[in-house]
Design a protein around this motif. Structure first.
Motif, PDB file in Angstrom:
ATOM      1  N   ALA A  10       0.820  -1.213   0.000  1.00  0.00           N
ATOM      2  CA  ALA A  10       0.000   0.000   0.000  1.00  0.00           C
ATOM      3  C   ALA A  10       0.852   1.260   0.000  1.00  0.00           C
ATOM      4  N   ARG A  11       2.174   1.098  -0.024  1.00  0.00           N
ATOM      5  CA  ARG A  11       3.136   2.187  -0.129  1.00  0.00           C
ATOM      6  C   ARG A  11       3.166   3.123   1.077  1.00  0.00           C
ATOM      7  N   PHE A  12       2.902   2.591   2.255  1.00  0.00           N
ATOM      8  CA  PHE A  12       3.078   3.386   3.461  1.00  0.00           C
ATOM      9  C   PHE A  12       4.545   3.394   3.874  1.00  0.00           C
ATOM     10  N   PHE A  13       5.262   2.306   3.538  1.00  0.00           N
ATOM     11  CA  PHE A  13       6.685   2.217   3.843  1.00  0.00           C
ATOM     12  C   PHE A  13       7.427   1.728   2.614  1.00  0.00           C
ATOM     13  N   LYS A  14       8.666   2.161   2.479  1.00  0.00           N
ATOM     14  CA  LYS A  14       9.439   1.890   1.264  1.00  0.00           C
ATOM     15  C   LYS A  14       9.844   0.427   1.117  1.00  0.00           C
ATOM     16  N   THR A  15      10.127  -0.234   2.240  1.00  0.00           N
ATOM     17  CA  THR A  15      10.533  -1.639   2.183  1.00  0.00           C
ATOM     18  C   THR A  15       9.750  -2.444   3.216  1.00  0.00           C
ATOM     19  N   ARG A  16       9.735  -3.763   3.020  1.00  0.00           N
ATOM     20  CA  ARG A  16       9.072  -4.626   3.993  1.00  0.00           C
ATOM     21  C   ARG A  16       9.808  -4.623   5.314  1.00  0.00           C
ATOM     22  N   THR A  17      11.120  -4.501   5.258  1.00  0.00           N
ATOM     23  CA  THR A  17      11.919  -4.477   6.484  1.00  0.00           C
ATOM     24  C   THR A  17      11.544  -3.275   7.343  1.00  0.00           C
ATOM     25  N   ILE A  18      11.394  -2.122   6.719  1.00  0.00           N
ATOM     26  CA  ILE A  18      10.994  -0.923   7.461  1.00  0.00           C
ATOM     27  C   ILE A  18       9.593  -1.116   8.027  1.00  0.00           C
ATOM     28  N   ALA A  19       8.703  -1.714   7.238  1.00  0.00           N
ATOM     29  CA  ALA A  19       7.335  -1.972   7.712  1.00  0.00           C
ATOM     30  C   ALA A  19       7.360  -2.892   8.926  1.00  0.00           C
ATOM     31  N   GLN A  20       8.193  -3.942   8.895  1.00  0.00           N
ATOM     32  CA  GLN A  20       8.311  -4.850  10.032  1.00  0.00           C
ATOM     33  C   GLN A  20       8.802  -4.115  11.271  1.00  0.00           C
ATOM     34  N   GLU A  21       9.809  -3.259  11.104  1.00  0.00           N
ATOM     35  CA  GLU A  21      10.352  -2.509  12.234  1.00  0.00           C
ATOM     36  C   GLU A  21       9.304  -1.577  12.833  1.00  0.00           C
ATOM     37  N   GLU A  22       8.567  -0.877  11.983  1.00  0.00           N
ATOM     38  CA  GLU A  22       7.555   0.065  12.461  1.00  0.00           C
ATOM     39  C   GLU A  22       6.448  -0.663  13.216  1.00  0.00           C
ATOM     40  N   VAL A  23       6.028  -1.812  12.724  1.00  0.00           N
ATOM     41  CA  VAL A  23       5.010  -2.602  13.427  1.00  0.00           C
ATOM     42  C   VAL A  23       5.566  -3.062  14.768  1.00  0.00           C
ATOM     43  N   GLY A  24       6.813  -3.520  14.772  1.00  0.00           N
ATOM     44  CA  GLY A  24       7.446  -3.976  16.007  1.00  0.00           C
ATOM     45  C   GLY A  24       7.609  -2.875  17.033  1.00  0.00           C
ATOM     46  N   LEU A  25       7.803  -1.637  16.580  1.00  0.00           N
ATOM     47  CA  LEU A  25       7.955  -0.502  17.484  1.00  0.00           C
ATOM     48  C   LEU A  25       6.610   0.044  17.963  1.00  0.00           C
ATOM     49  N   GLY A  26       5.513  -0.533  17.484  1.00  0.00           N
ATOM     50  CA  GLY A  26       4.195  -0.118  17.958  1.00  0.00           C
ATOM     51  C   GLY A  26       3.641   1.099  17.249  1.00  0.00           C
ATOM     52  N   ARG A  27       4.104   1.369  16.057  1.00  0.00           N
ATOM     53  CA  ARG A  27       3.630   2.541  15.314  1.00  0.00           C
ATOM     54  C   ARG A  27       2.472   2.212  14.378  1.00  0.00           C
ATOM     55  N   VAL A  28       2.081   0.944  14.349  1.00  0.00           N
ATOM     56  CA  VAL A  28       0.935   0.510  13.547  1.00  0.00           C
ATOM     57  C   VAL A  28       0.006  -0.270  14.469  1.00  0.00           C
ATOM     58  N   HIS A  29      -1.264   0.134  14.493  1.00  0.00           N
ATOM     59  CA  HIS A  29      -2.246  -0.530  15.340  1.00  0.00           C
ATOM     60  C   HIS A  29      -3.411  -1.001  14.485  1.00  0.00           C
ATOM     61  N   ILE A  30      -3.968  -2.147  14.821  1.00  0.00           N
ATOM     62  CA  ILE A  30      -5.194  -2.637  14.198  1.00  0.00           C
ATOM     63  C   ILE A  30      -6.287  -2.541  15.246  1.00  0.00           C
ATOM     64  N   ASP A  31      -7.322  -1.777  14.946  1.00  0.00           N
ATOM     65  CA  ASP A  31      -8.442  -1.574  15.873  1.00  0.00           C
ATOM     66  C   ASP A  31      -7.949  -1.151  17.255  1.00  0.00           C
ATOM     67  N   GLY A  32      -6.918  -0.303  17.293  1.00  0.00           N
ATOM     68  CA  GLY A  32      -6.419   0.247  18.547  1.00  0.00           C
ATOM     69  C   GLY A  32      -5.461  -0.636  19.310  1.00  0.00           C
ATOM     70  N   GLN A  33      -5.060  -1.783  18.765  1.00  0.00           N
ATOM     71  CA  GLN A  33      -4.173  -2.686  19.487  1.00  0.00           C
ATOM     72  C   GLN A  33      -2.880  -2.915  18.714  1.00  0.00           C
ATOM     73  N   ARG A  34      -1.779  -3.032  19.476  1.00  0.00           N
ATOM     74  CA  ARG A  34      -0.491  -3.365  18.865  1.00  0.00           C
ATOM     75  C   ARG A  34      -0.514  -4.802  18.404  1.00  0.00           C
ATOM     76  N   MET A  35       0.364  -5.112  17.428  1.00  0.00           N
ATOM     77  CA  MET A  35       0.437  -6.489  16.954  1.00  0.00           C
ATOM     78  C   MET A  35       1.838  -6.770  16.447  1.00  0.00           C
ATOM     79  N   LYS A  36       2.058  -8.011  16.071  1.00  0.00           N
ATOM     80  CA  LYS A  36       3.327  -8.411  15.463  1.00  0.00           C
ATOM     81  C   LYS A  36       3.234  -8.232  13.959  1.00  0.00           C
ATOM     82  N   ALA A  37       4.398  -8.210  13.291  1.00  0.00           N
ATOM     83  CA  ALA A  37       4.437  -8.020  11.838  1.00  0.00           C
ATOM     84  C   ALA A  37       3.822  -9.196  11.096  1.00  0.00           C
ATOM     85  N   SER A  38       3.736 -10.329  11.731  1.00  0.00           N
ATOM     86  CA  SER A  38       3.193 -11.517  11.075  1.00  0.00           C
ATOM     87  C   SER A  38       1.668 -11.592  11.175  1.00  0.00           C
TER      88      SER A  38
END
Length: 125
Positions: A10-38
């Motif tokens: 969806a082009r929110f992040f340039k690479t999958r690695t960056i997307a994984q890091e951002e999810v791991g750092l808690g900068r992406v939430h689904i329905d208000g909850q943190r999750m893992k990149a998987s």
């Protein structure tokens, strides 16, 4: 589909690695909850994505395993009107009152910078 893969497609992040890091750092939430990149993302999920100073509130509208053109990537999500207005207000505030520290270069001056400064100071005397 994995959330990190969807964020990349969806082009929110340039690479999958960056997307994984951002999810791991808690900068992406689904329905208000943190999750893992998987974690799997499904159509209809509400995501909150922080990217730098920007915060996006989007609903997942489609899934894609490949990263395509920006026009196709925008079809994968729908941003809320509240999110659009908030981001526009933030952009306007930054335009009117920019942060002075953003213009400061990182680190100490180089030797070349020091020589140029000393030359300039010598000329001013």
């Amino acid at each position: 589909m994995r959330i990190d893969k969807w964020l990349w497609a969806a082009r929110f992040f340039k690479t999958r690695t960056i997307a994984q890091e951002e999810v791991g750092l808690g900068r992406v939430h689904i329905d208000g909850q943190r999750m893992k990149a998987s974690r799997d993302v499904r159509v209809g999920d509400r995501l909150t994505i922080r990217r730098g100073e920007e915060t996006f509130h989007v609903f997942v509208e489609g899934l894609s395993n490949t990263r395509g053109p920006a026009a196709e990537a925008q079809k994968l999500y729908r941003e809320t009107e509240e999110s659009k207005m908030t981001r526009a207000q933030m952009k306007e505030m930054l335009r009117l009152a920019s942060e002075p520290a953003s213009y400061i270069r990182q680190g100490r001056p180089t030797k070349k910078d020091g020589r140029l400064l000393r030359e300039w100071q010598h000329k001013m005397k």
